[in-house]
Enzyme design. Sequence first.
Site, PDB file in Angstrom:
ATOM      1  N   ASP A  70     -40.285  46.232  -9.051  1.00 19.26           N
ATOM      2  CA  ASP A  70     -41.495  46.059  -8.255  1.00 19.26           C
ATOM      3  C   ASP A  70     -41.554  47.110  -7.149  1.00 19.26           C
ATOM      4  O   ASP A  70     -42.119  46.865  -6.083  1.00 19.26           O
ATOM      5  CB  ASP A  70     -41.595  44.642  -7.672  1.00 19.26           C
ATOM      6  CG  ASP A  70     -43.014  44.299  -7.240  1.00 19.26           C
ATOM      7  OD1 ASP A  70     -43.945  45.048  -7.578  1.00 19.26           O
ATOM      8  OD2 ASP A  70     -43.179  43.278  -6.549  1.00 19.26           O
ATOM      9  N   HIS A  91     -40.655  39.209 -10.708  1.00 21.90           N
ATOM     10  CA  HIS A  91     -40.097  39.216  -9.345  1.00 21.90           C
ATOM     11  C   HIS A  91     -39.848  37.808  -8.816  1.00 21.90           C
ATOM     12  O   HIS A  91     -40.424  37.405  -7.812  1.00 21.90           O
ATOM     13  CB  HIS A  91     -40.955  40.037  -8.375  1.00 21.90           C
ATOM     14  CG  HIS A  91     -42.455  39.876  -8.505  1.00 21.90           C
ATOM     15  ND1 HIS A  91     -43.089  38.655  -8.503  1.00 21.90           N
ATOM     16  CD2 HIS A  91     -43.441  40.792  -8.643  1.00 21.90           C
ATOM     17  CE1 HIS A  91     -44.397  38.851  -8.618  1.00 21.90           C
ATOM     18  NE2 HIS A  91     -44.629  40.129  -8.715  1.00 21.90           N
ATOM     19  N   HIS A 103     -44.760  49.985  -9.859  1.00 26.87           N
ATOM     20  CA  HIS A 103     -46.065  50.497  -9.404  1.00 26.87           C
ATOM     21  C   HIS A 103     -45.952  52.000  -9.200  1.00 26.87           C
ATOM     22  O   HIS A 103     -45.148  52.457  -8.380  1.00 26.87           O
ATOM     23  CB  HIS A 103     -46.467  49.844  -8.078  1.00 26.87           C
ATOM     24  CG  HIS A 103     -46.649  48.362  -8.188  1.00 26.87           C
ATOM     25  ND1 HIS A 103     -47.863  47.782  -8.465  1.00 26.87           N
ATOM     26  CD2 HIS A 103     -45.757  47.351  -8.104  1.00 26.87           C
ATOM     27  CE1 HIS A 103     -47.716  46.464  -8.529  1.00 26.87           C
ATOM     28  NE2 HIS A 103     -46.440  46.175  -8.314  1.00 26.87           N
ATOM     29  N   HIS A 124     -47.682  37.328 -12.193  1.00 26.43           N
ATOM     30  CA  HIS A 124     -47.411  37.222 -10.757  1.00 26.43           C
ATOM     31  C   HIS A 124     -47.516  35.742 -10.418  1.00 26.43           C
ATOM     32  O   HIS A 124     -48.613  35.185 -10.362  1.00 26.43           O
ATOM     33  CB  HIS A 124     -48.414  38.043  -9.936  1.00 26.43           C
ATOM     34  CG  HIS A 124     -48.109  38.011  -8.466  1.00 26.43           C
ATOM     35  ND1 HIS A 124     -47.616  39.089  -7.775  1.00 26.43           N
ATOM     36  CD2 HIS A 124     -48.174  36.990  -7.561  1.00 26.43           C
ATOM     37  CE1 HIS A 124     -47.394  38.749  -6.521  1.00 26.43           C
ATOM     38  NE2 HIS A 124     -47.729  37.475  -6.359  1.00 26.43           N
ATOM     39  N   LYS A 183     -51.012  41.836 -17.834  1.00 30.23           N
ATOM     40  CA  LYS A 183     -50.597  41.327 -16.530  1.00 30.23           C
ATOM     41  C   LYS A 183     -51.578  40.302 -15.985  1.00 30.23           C
ATOM     42  O   LYS A 183     -52.779  40.568 -15.891  1.00 30.23           O
ATOM     43  CB  LYS A 183     -50.507  42.509 -15.559  1.00 30.23           C
ATOM     44  CG  LYS A 183     -50.264  42.126 -14.119  1.00 30.23           C
ATOM     45  CD  LYS A 183     -48.837  41.672 -13.874  1.00 30.23           C
ATOM     46  CE  LYS A 183     -48.661  41.156 -12.448  1.00 30.23           C
ATOM     47  NZ  LYS A 183     -47.538  41.749 -11.762  1.00 30.23           N
ATOM     48  N   HIS A 234     -40.883  46.462 -14.252  1.00 29.07           N
ATOM     49  CA  HIS A 234     -42.017  46.168 -13.356  1.00 29.07           C
ATOM     50  C   HIS A 234     -42.071  47.265 -12.291  1.00 29.07           C
ATOM     51  O   HIS A 234     -41.247  47.306 -11.386  1.00 29.07           O
ATOM     52  CB  HIS A 234     -41.836  44.800 -12.678  1.00 29.07           C
ATOM     53  CG  HIS A 234     -42.964  44.431 -11.758  1.00 29.07           C
ATOM     54  ND1 HIS A 234     -43.559  43.185 -11.790  1.00 29.07           N
ATOM     55  CD2 HIS A 234     -43.609  45.115 -10.787  1.00 29.07           C
ATOM     56  CE1 HIS A 234     -44.516  43.132 -10.882  1.00 29.07           C
ATOM     57  NE2 HIS A 234     -44.563  44.305 -10.256  1.00 29.07           N
TER      58      HIS A 234
HETATM   59  O1  DOR Z   1     -45.188  43.450  -2.660  1.00 25.67           O
HETATM   60  C1  DOR Z   1     -45.963  43.654  -3.581  1.00 25.67           C
HETATM   61  N1  DOR Z   1     -46.602  44.847  -3.725  1.00 25.67           N
HETATM   62  N2  DOR Z   1     -46.222  42.676  -4.434  1.00 25.67           N
HETATM   63  C2  DOR Z   1     -47.162  42.785  -5.379  1.00 25.67           C
HETATM   64  O2  DOR Z   1     -47.338  41.854  -6.106  1.00 25.67           O
HETATM   65  C3  DOR Z   1     -48.010  43.994  -5.451  1.00 25.67           C
HETATM   66  C4  DOR Z   1     -47.331  45.154  -4.886  1.00 25.67           C
HETATM   67  C5  DOR Z   1     -48.267  46.323  -4.656  1.00 25.67           C
HETATM   68  O3  DOR Z   1     -49.049  46.648  -5.557  1.00 25.67           O
HETATM   69  O4  DOR Z   1     -48.180  46.925  -3.594  1.00 25.67           O
HETATM   70 ZN    ZN Z   2     -45.628  44.307  -8.513  1.00 24.61          ZN
END
Ligand code: DOR
Ligand code: ZN
Length: 346
Positions: free
Chosen positions: A248, A175, A16, A137, A100, A14
């Site tokens: 995450d 998460h 970003h 999520h 997702k 997971h």
């Molecule tokens: O803390 C987070 N940041 N939780 C999420 O679900 C998304 C993520 C983000 O994209 O910044």
């Molecule tokens: Zn995330």
Amino acid sequence: MTQTLTLRRPDDWHLHLRDGAMLQAVLPETARDFARAIIMPNLVPPVVTSADARAYRDRILAALPEGMDFTPLMTLYLTEGTDPADVIAAHASGLISAVKLYPAGATTNSASGVTDMDKVQPVFEAMAEAGVPLCVHGEVTRNEIDIFDREAVFIEEVLDPIRRRTPGLRVVMEHITTSDACAYVKESDGSLGATITTHHLMINRNHILVGGIKPHYYCLPVAKRESHRAALVELATSGFAQVFLGTDSAPHTQANKESACGCAGVFSASVTMPCLAQVFDDAGALDKLEAFTSLNGPAFYRMAPNDETITLVKGDVLEIPPQIETGDGPVVVFDPGTSVLWKVSG
Ligand code: DOR
Ligand code: ZN
């Protein structure tokens, strides 16, 4: 005497990476240690179709520095307009590894997410038949539900009903932050997996709120009380096969975090492996670290584990780089606030 630990190269289930200048800056931080990662589709606009996923994958590969070996595992962002046939074809061709589900409004860039689960039931059914994992999520968004209860309520009101009415659907509860989620995954059959982040193993809600507000510890789902963190550590370090690492790691610029309405997200990619070695060492469970970072995830996703290895060394206190520079501005790196004695060698 120095202590070393060699593991199969880990994967991050997971992550970003964002896009543009931010992607360029954060990608090497993951690719340095990790062979593969499940890439979150919450761009603006989101990665909704297979054509979007193909284009995003190409941008990630183009941003990968020469000589680094990394495979992005793409996902599609589920909307009430998602075409089941597009999902199935994208998975069958190997383009995507999962879909997702963001409940609309749950977190960063989730406005295009799902409000009415009935509208996406045909997608869930097609995914169950084809074996496409659904990454979730898991938080309800109703205003009257306290933010600290949103995960537990989601399991009861949304997740369990979806799984009951869609036999065979393979779900990753992402998460997880509560003992309720730990209990739910422990009692589930092998169709349910769960990821745990680095930071939720190391911080509780006091870290965010005691002695002044600490925006760099704020993420969603928000960290809960200490007993929940302890349950997460117990589960992660137990070696339980349905639980694996999903960092995450979610970069936001320092300016967007240190704001009157700061963004949710902890950027941990740069320090995750040393931090995890410390957590597992403290729990007397270094022998279970490889299962969590390198074996359980591939098994759930029906992939082979990586053949290469990574070596961690225990010695001096790790110096955590305070920030990384990006074309959009600095991004502050996760600092657990306790000594980390491990580092990745080489
Ligand atoms: O803390 C987070 N940041 N939780 C999420 O679900 C998304 C993520 C983000 O994209 O910044
Ligand atoms: Zn995330």
